[in-house]
Scaffold this motif. Structure first.
Motif, short mmCIF file in Angstrom:
data_model
loop_
_atom_site.label_atom_id
_atom_site.label_comp_id
_atom_site.label_asym_id
_atom_site.label_seq_id
_atom_site.Cartn_x
_atom_site.Cartn_y
_atom_site.Cartn_z
N LEU A 113 44.33 51.52 38.89
CA LEU A 113 44.62 50.55 37.83
C LEU A 113 44.88 49.19 38.48
N PHE A 114 44.10 48.20 38.06
CA PHE A 114 44.30 46.83 38.53
C PHE A 114 45.10 46.06 37.49
N GLY A 115 46.09 45.32 37.94
CA GLY A 115 46.78 44.36 37.08
C GLY A 115 46.46 42.96 37.60
N PHE A 116 45.48 42.30 36.97
CA PHE A 116 45.08 40.96 37.41
C PHE A 116 46.08 39.95 36.88
N PRO A 201 29.65 42.26 31.90
CA PRO A 201 30.05 41.27 30.90
C PRO A 201 31.45 40.72 31.11
N ASP A 202 32.26 41.44 31.89
CA ASP A 202 33.65 41.02 32.10
C ASP A 202 33.87 40.21 33.37
N MET A 203 33.03 40.41 34.39
CA MET A 203 33.35 39.82 35.69
C MET A 203 32.13 39.52 36.55
N LYS A 204 32.34 38.56 37.44
CA LYS A 204 31.41 38.28 38.53
C LYS A 204 32.11 38.61 39.84
N PHE A 205 31.31 38.98 40.87
CA PHE A 205 31.84 39.22 42.19
C PHE A 205 31.46 38.06 43.10
N ILE A 206 32.41 37.63 43.91
CA ILE A 206 32.17 36.54 44.85
C ILE A 206 32.51 37.03 46.25
N TYR A 207 31.53 36.94 47.16
CA TYR A 207 31.79 37.26 48.56
C TYR A 207 32.20 35.99 49.28
N LEU A 212 37.21 39.91 48.68
CA LEU A 212 36.38 40.11 47.50
C LEU A 212 36.96 39.23 46.39
N GLY A 213 36.14 38.37 45.85
CA GLY A 213 36.56 37.55 44.73
C GLY A 213 36.05 38.16 43.44
N ILE A 214 36.93 38.31 42.46
CA ILE A 214 36.54 38.78 41.13
C ILE A 214 36.83 37.65 40.15
N TYR A 215 35.77 37.14 39.54
CA TYR A 215 35.92 36.08 38.56
C TYR A 215 35.95 36.72 37.16
N LEU A 216 37.09 36.59 36.47
CA LEU A 216 37.24 37.15 35.14
C LEU A 216 36.72 36.14 34.12
N LYS A 217 35.66 36.53 33.42
CA LYS A 217 35.01 35.59 32.52
C LYS A 217 35.90 35.20 31.34
N THR A 219 39.27 34.99 31.08
CA THR A 219 40.38 34.09 31.42
C THR A 219 39.97 32.95 32.35
N MET A 220 38.75 33.05 32.90
CA MET A 220 38.23 32.06 33.86
C MET A 220 39.11 31.96 35.10
N ASN A 221 39.67 33.10 35.52
CA ASN A 221 40.48 33.18 36.73
C ASN A 221 39.68 33.79 37.86
N LEU A 222 39.82 33.25 39.06
CA LEU A 222 39.20 33.82 40.25
C LEU A 222 40.27 34.58 41.02
N ILE A 223 40.09 35.89 41.12
CA ILE A 223 41.07 36.78 41.76
C ILE A 223 40.58 37.14 43.15
N GLN A 224 41.45 37.02 44.14
CA GLN A 224 41.09 37.38 45.51
C GLN A 224 41.72 38.72 45.89
N ILE A 225 40.89 39.66 46.33
CA ILE A 225 41.39 40.93 46.86
C ILE A 225 41.09 40.95 48.35
N GLY A 226 42.14 41.02 49.17
CA GLY A 226 41.97 41.00 50.62
C GLY A 226 41.22 42.23 51.12
N ARG A 227 40.60 42.06 52.29
CA ARG A 227 39.83 43.17 52.87
C ARG A 227 40.72 44.38 53.15
N GLY A 228 41.98 44.15 53.52
CA GLY A 228 42.89 45.26 53.78
C GLY A 228 43.10 46.12 52.55
N ASP A 229 43.23 45.48 51.38
CA ASP A 229 43.41 46.23 50.14
C ASP A 229 42.13 46.96 49.74
N LEU A 230 40.96 46.35 50.02
CA LEU A 230 39.70 47.05 49.77
C LEU A 230 39.64 48.34 50.58
#
Length: 240
Positions: A113-116, A201-207, A212-217, A219-230
């Motif tokens: 479960l992700f809480g952005f 439809p919900d998100m874009k991925f940004i390398y 890993l960047g997840i852009y939430l369409k 809310t227009m927020n860019l979320i960063q997930i560190g490589r360690g968490d991946l």
């Protein structure tokens, strides 16, 4: 004269000792204050962790009533400080279903479960969960996400090759290291360079380098997930 000399010698010996005692007292007080501050910081993070786990459990019970035997634990609070958590853009929870067999829990399906979070999600009162958007995935969805991410982050275009490498290996800092199949190297790009793919439809991925960047369409927020968490999430799904 002799008494004066003796008195001066005594004062010479005493003054450094008194000064040292005062300095030691200041040092001890400072150390004690530092320990109290550290203790308060640890307590604050632990309180936030408990608050986050409680709210995540409430969200799961409300939105997925089919879950009636499960464990839930945060993935990313351990070792964090308050200032680290305020900069966190996603809280991750490991959820594991189980059944009771012969009076013992038998572990079953895994989900994450992700809480952005968005700006201001931590304030002087704790966590404002009105600023958290929830998204839950299973291992198949995670594999789809990592396949899309690896495809945009590397020169490998064949999804079958990528999935085989992910299933039989692990995500590391520079790519996918496969025990069976093909190692995949990620592009070496600068910190201000971004490679984008439209995932859903919900998100874009940004390398971007090391994240890993997840852009939430919505809310227009860019979320960063560190490589360690991946790496931790991938190990939870495929190694534990």
């Amino acid at each position: 004269m002799k008494k004066t000399i003796i008195l001066l010698l005594v004062l010479t010996c005493l003054i450094p000792q008194n000064t040292k005692a005062q300095n030691d007292g200041v040092a001890i007080a400072a150390a004690a204050g530092g320990l109290l501050a550290i203790g308060a910081g640890i307590a604050a993070v632990e309180q936030m962790k408990e608050q986050a786990e409680l709210t995540a459990t409430e969200w799961l019970l409300t939105n997925h009533p089919e879950y009636n035997k499960f464990s839930l634990k945060t993935l990313d609070f351990d070792g964090k400080k308050v200032k680290d958590m305020s900069a966190t853009s996603v809280i991750t929870f490991k959820i594991r279903e189980f059944e009771i067999k012969d009076d013992e829990p038998e572990l079953g399906k895994k989900v994450v479960l992700f809480g952005f979070t968005s700006f201001g999600w931590i304030n002087e009162y704790g966590i404002d969960f009105n600023k958290v958007k929830w998204f839950m995935i299973d291992s198949e969805e995670w594999l789809n996400m990592m396949t899309s991410y690896t495809k945009v982050a590397s020169a490998v275009a064949d999804e079958g090759t990528i999935r085989t490498s992910l299933l039989n290996g692990k995500v590391v800092n520079r790519g996918v290291k496969a025990n069976k199949g093909e190692n995949i190297d990620f592009y070496k790009i600068d910190g201000d360079m971004y490679l984008v793919t439209d995932y859903s439809p919900d998100m874009k991925f940004i390398y971007n380098e090391r994240s890993l960047g997840i852009y939430l369409k919505e809310t227009m927020n860019l979320i960063q997930i560190g490589r360690g968490d991946l790496i931790k999430i991938h190990e939870f799904f495929f190694d534990e």
